[in-house]
Write a protein that holds these residues in place. Structure first.
Motif, PDB file in Angstrom:
ATOM      1  N   SER A   1       0.799  -1.221   0.000  1.00 34.11           N
ATOM      2  CA  SER A   1       0.000   0.000   0.000  1.00 34.11           C
ATOM      3  C   SER A   1       0.834   1.274   0.000  1.00 34.11           C
ATOM      4  O   SER A   1       0.349   2.326  -0.442  1.00 34.11           O
ATOM      5  CB  SER A   1      -0.930   0.013   1.228  1.00 34.11           C
ATOM      6  OG  SER A   1      -1.711  -1.151   1.298  1.00 34.11           O
ATOM      7  N   PHE A   2       2.060   1.210   0.507  1.00 35.41           N
ATOM      8  CA  PHE A   2       2.878   2.403   0.661  1.00 35.41           C
ATOM      9  C   PHE A   2       4.188   2.242  -0.107  1.00 35.41           C
ATOM     10  O   PHE A   2       4.564   1.138  -0.499  1.00 35.41           O
ATOM     11  CB  PHE A   2       3.181   2.663   2.145  1.00 35.41           C
ATOM     12  CG  PHE A   2       1.970   2.968   2.985  1.00 35.41           C
ATOM     13  CD1 PHE A   2       1.613   4.275   3.279  1.00 35.41           C
ATOM     14  CD2 PHE A   2       1.182   1.937   3.492  1.00 35.41           C
ATOM     15  CE1 PHE A   2       0.502   4.556   4.069  1.00 35.41           C
ATOM     16  CE2 PHE A   2       0.074   2.208   4.273  1.00 35.41           C
ATOM     17  CZ  PHE A   2      -0.271   3.529   4.557  1.00 35.41           C
ATOM     18  N   SER A   3       4.882   3.325  -0.286  1.00 35.69           N
ATOM     19  CA  SER A   3       6.168   3.290  -0.987  1.00 35.69           C
ATOM     20  C   SER A   3       7.208   2.577  -0.135  1.00 35.69           C
ATOM     21  O   SER A   3       7.084   2.493   1.096  1.00 35.69           O
ATOM     22  CB  SER A   3       6.650   4.710  -1.288  1.00 35.69           C
ATOM     23  OG  SER A   3       6.981   5.383  -0.085  1.00 35.69           O
TER      24      SER A   3
ATOM     25  N   PHE B   1      -3.636   4.631   4.765  1.00 35.57           N
ATOM     26  CA  PHE B   1      -3.464   4.613   3.309  1.00 35.57           C
ATOM     27  C   PHE B   1      -4.566   5.424   2.621  1.00 35.57           C
ATOM     28  O   PHE B   1      -4.286   6.221   1.717  1.00 35.57           O
ATOM     29  CB  PHE B   1      -3.492   3.168   2.806  1.00 35.57           C
ATOM     30  CG  PHE B   1      -3.524   3.045   1.319  1.00 35.57           C
ATOM     31  CD1 PHE B   1      -2.424   3.393   0.547  1.00 35.57           C
ATOM     32  CD2 PHE B   1      -4.666   2.590   0.672  1.00 35.57           C
ATOM     33  CE1 PHE B   1      -2.447   3.289  -0.837  1.00 35.57           C
ATOM     34  CE2 PHE B   1      -4.704   2.480  -0.706  1.00 35.57           C
ATOM     35  CZ  PHE B   1      -3.599   2.830  -1.461  1.00 35.57           C
TER      36      PHE B   1
ATOM     37  N   ALA C   1       8.651   4.806   2.558  1.00 36.18           N
ATOM     38  CA  ALA C   1       7.758   4.995   3.698  1.00 36.18           C
ATOM     39  C   ALA C   1       7.791   3.773   4.611  1.00 36.18           C
ATOM     40  O   ALA C   1       7.837   3.903   5.840  1.00 36.18           O
ATOM     41  CB  ALA C   1       6.334   5.260   3.218  1.00 36.18           C
TER      42      ALA C   1
ATOM     43  N   GLY D   1       1.068   8.514   4.293  1.00 37.30           N
ATOM     44  CA  GLY D   1       2.451   8.109   4.014  1.00 37.30           C
ATOM     45  C   GLY D   1       3.092   7.429   5.205  1.00 37.30           C
ATOM     46  O   GLY D   1       2.471   6.619   5.895  1.00 37.30           O
ATOM     47  N   THR D   2       4.372   7.770   5.445  1.00 37.98           N
ATOM     48  CA  THR D   2       5.111   7.167   6.552  1.00 37.98           C
ATOM     49  C   THR D   2       4.373   7.329   7.871  1.00 37.98           C
ATOM     50  O   THR D   2       4.306   6.410   8.691  1.00 37.98           O
ATOM     51  CB  THR D   2       6.510   7.806   6.664  1.00 37.98           C
ATOM     52  OG1 THR D   2       7.200   7.639   5.430  1.00 37.98           O
ATOM     53  CG2 THR D   2       7.312   7.163   7.786  1.00 37.98           C
TER      54      THR D   2
END
Length: 449
Positions: free
Chosen positions: A52-54, A187, A57, A192-193
Motif C-alpha cells: 500500500s505504501f512506498s 493509506f 515509507a 504516508g510514513t
C-alpha cells in the motif's frame, strides 16, 4: 497448585490436560503463543504496508518502530521482571496494587523521558530521521509510543506473574489485529510514513486500555490509587538494576550482531545472517518462554524452586530436542525459501545456532532461578559476560570466517555460560548440603536431569 505429574508432549490429550492443570506448562505455552501470533500477524501488517505504501515509507516507519521498541526495552529499567519476582509474594489489595502502580508510574515516566531524548538525538545521528525535527506530530507520537509500549509490557508481565499469560495472549492478539485496519485508514487518508507509524502506536495505545481492563481479573484486588506508591518506588529500586542488566545482556546481541556483520563483512552478508538468525529465533523462543513461566512459578512457591526448575528443563528438552533434529535435517531447505545463496551462506550458521540453543536453554532456566532467589548480581555477570564474549568473539571472527564466525562465537559463549551454570549449581548444592543436609534429598534426582 503445580501438577507435578503432568508430562507434556506424550499425547495431545496429555498436553490438553497439562494446559488445564499445570500452570507452568500453561503459562509457557501462552507466552510462546504470543510470539507466534504477533510474528504471524506482524508479517501480515508489513505485507499490507509494502503493498500500500512506498518502499521509502515502509523502511522509515520500520526504523521508527524498531527505535521505539529498543528505547522501550532500555527504559523499562527491568521493572517487568522485577514485578514477576515481587507481585506473587504480596498481599492482595493495597500492597499488590501499590507495587504495580509504582512500576507503571516509574516505567511510563522513564519511557516518556527516554522517548523525548531519542526523538531529539535521532535527527543528529542521521538525516533520514529529519522528520522528527520538522514535525511535532512525529515527535509526540514517538514519545507516546515509547511510553505506551513500556506500559503494555509491564501489564503483560503482571499477568505472567499471576500465571494468567492467556490474558497477555489476548492483549497481543488485539494489538496485532487492530493495527491492520488502522494501517488501511492511513493509506486511504494518504498519510504516508506517518500513516504506518501512527497505526502501530495507536494500536499500542488502545491495548494499554485492554491490558489495564484485564488487571482486575487477576483476582488480586487491584485498584488504581496513589496510596503507598512512594514507598514501593524504594522497594523497586532494590531489584530493577539487577533485572535490567540481566535483560540487557539477554537482548543486546540480538540488536548488535547484525550491525557487526554489516561493519565487518558486508550488507549482503547481513541479509544472509539476519534471515538465518530469525529462522533460528523459533528455537530460541522455547526456553525463554518456559523460563518466564518458571520465574512466576518460583515466586509463588519458592520452597519448590529447584524442583520446578528441573521440570522446566525437562519440559524445554521435550520440545527443543525434536525441533533441533528437524532444523538440522531440513535447515538447508528452510533457508532455500529465501534463495539459494541464503542456503549456501547460512546453513553452517544455522547448525551452530541449533546446537547453541541447548546450552542456552540451561542458562535461561538458571537465570530464572537466580531471579527468584534474588541473586541478581551473579545473574548480571552471567548474562552480560556471555554477551560480551559472543560480541567480542564475533567481531574478531567475522573477518576471517564470514557470518559463520558469529555462530562460532555464539556457541562458545553459550558453552561458557553452561560451564558457569554447572559451577554455580554445584556451589549452591554444596552450600545447601552444609546448611540443611536433608534439604537436598528431594533435589538429588531433579536438577542433574
Amino acid at each position: 497448585m503445580i501438577a507435578s505429574h503432568a508430562a507434556p508432549g506424550r499425547s495431545p490429550r496429555r498436553l490438553l490436560a497439562s494446559l488445564r492443570e499445570d500452570s507452568l506448562v500453561r503459562n509457557s505455552v501462552y507466552i510462546m503463543a504470543v510470539t507466534v501470533v504477533t510474528s504471524a500477524l506482524g508479517f501480515v501488517f508489513w505485507l499490507v504496508a509494502a503493498r500500500s505504501f512506498s518502499a521509502s515509507a515502509v523502511g522509515l516507519s520500520a526504523a521508527l518502530v524498531s527505535a521505539m521498541t529498543l528505547v522501550s526495552l532500555l527504559s523499562n529499567l527491568g521493572i517487568n521482571t522485577a514485578l514477576v519476582q515481587m507481585l506473587p509474594a504480596l498481599e492482595k489489595g493495597a500492597e499488590w496494587s501499590a507495587t504495580l502502580n509504582a512500576g507503571l508510574a516509574c516505567g511510563i515516566t522513564s519511557g516518556l523521558a527516554a522517548g523525548a531524548l531519542t526523538a531529539f538525538l535521532l535527527p543528529l545521528l542521521s538525516h533520514r530521521f529529519a522528520l522528527l525535527d520538522h514535525s511535532a506530530g512525529y515527535v509526540v507520537v514517538f514519545v507516546l509510543g515509547v511510553a505506551a509500549t513500556t506500559a503494555t509490557n509491564l501489564l503483560d508481565y503482571a499477568c505472567i506473574a499471576e500465571r494468567k499469560a492467556e490474558k497477555t495472549l489476548l492483549r497481543n492478539t488485539v494489538f496485532s489485529i487492530v493495527k491492520i485496519p488502522l494501517l488501511l485508514v492511513g493509506f486511504v487518508v494518504a498519510l504516508g510514513t506517518f500513516g504506518i507509524f501512527f497505526a502501530w502506536v495507536i494500536a499500542t495505545a488502545v491495548t494499554v486500555l485492554v491490558g489495564a481492563a484485564m488487571v482486575p481479573g487477576l483476582g488480586r484486588g487491584y485498584r488504581l490509587a496513589a496510596s503507598g506508591v512512594g514507598s514501593e518506588f524504594r522497594r523497586l529500586g532494590k531489584y530493577i538494576a539487577g533485572h535490567h542488566s540481566i535483560n540487557i545482556g539477554n537482548f543486546a546481541p540480538w540488536w548488535l550482531l547484525p550491525v557487526f556483520v554489516t561493519v565487518q563483512v558486508s550488507s549482503a552478508a547481513t541479509a544472509y545472517f539476519y534471515a538465518t538468525w530469525r529462522v533460528c529465533g523459533l528455537l530460541f523462543l522455547i526456553s525463554p518462554s518456559v523460563a518466564s513461566a518458571l520465574t512466576a512459578e518460583g515466586a509463588h512457591s519458592p520452597q519448590e524452586l529447584w524442583r520446578i526448575a528441573a521440570r522446566s528443563q525437562r519440559t524445554i528438552m521435550l520440545m527443543l530436542v525434536p525441533a533441533c533434529v528437524v532444523f538440522a535435517a531440513a535447515g538447508r531447505w528452510i533457508l532455500l525459501a529465501f534463495g539459494a545463496r541464503y542456503a549456501d551462506e547460512g546453513f553452517a550458521l544455522l547448525l551452530l545456532f541449533t546446537v547453541a540453543c541447548l546450552p542456552d536453554s540451561a542458562m535461561d532456566v538458571w537465570v530464572a532461578v537466580l531471579r527468584v532467589e534474588g541473586r541478581l548480581k551473579f545473574g548480571s555477570w552471567l548474562q552480560l559476560g556471555t554477551a560480551a564474549v559472543a560480541l567480542a568473539g564475533a567481531w574478531l571472527l567475522l573477518g576471517r570466517l564470514g557470518i559463520t564466525g558469529a555462530g562460532v562465537a555464539w556457541l562458545a559463549s553459550r558453552l561458557l555460560g553452561l560451564g558457569l551454570v554447572v559451577w554455580d549449581y554445584r556451589r549452591q548444592r554444596l552450600m545447601r548440603a552444609r546448611s540443611a543436609p536433608g534439604a537436598l534429598l528431594a533435589d538429588r534426582t531433579a536438577m542433574p536431569a
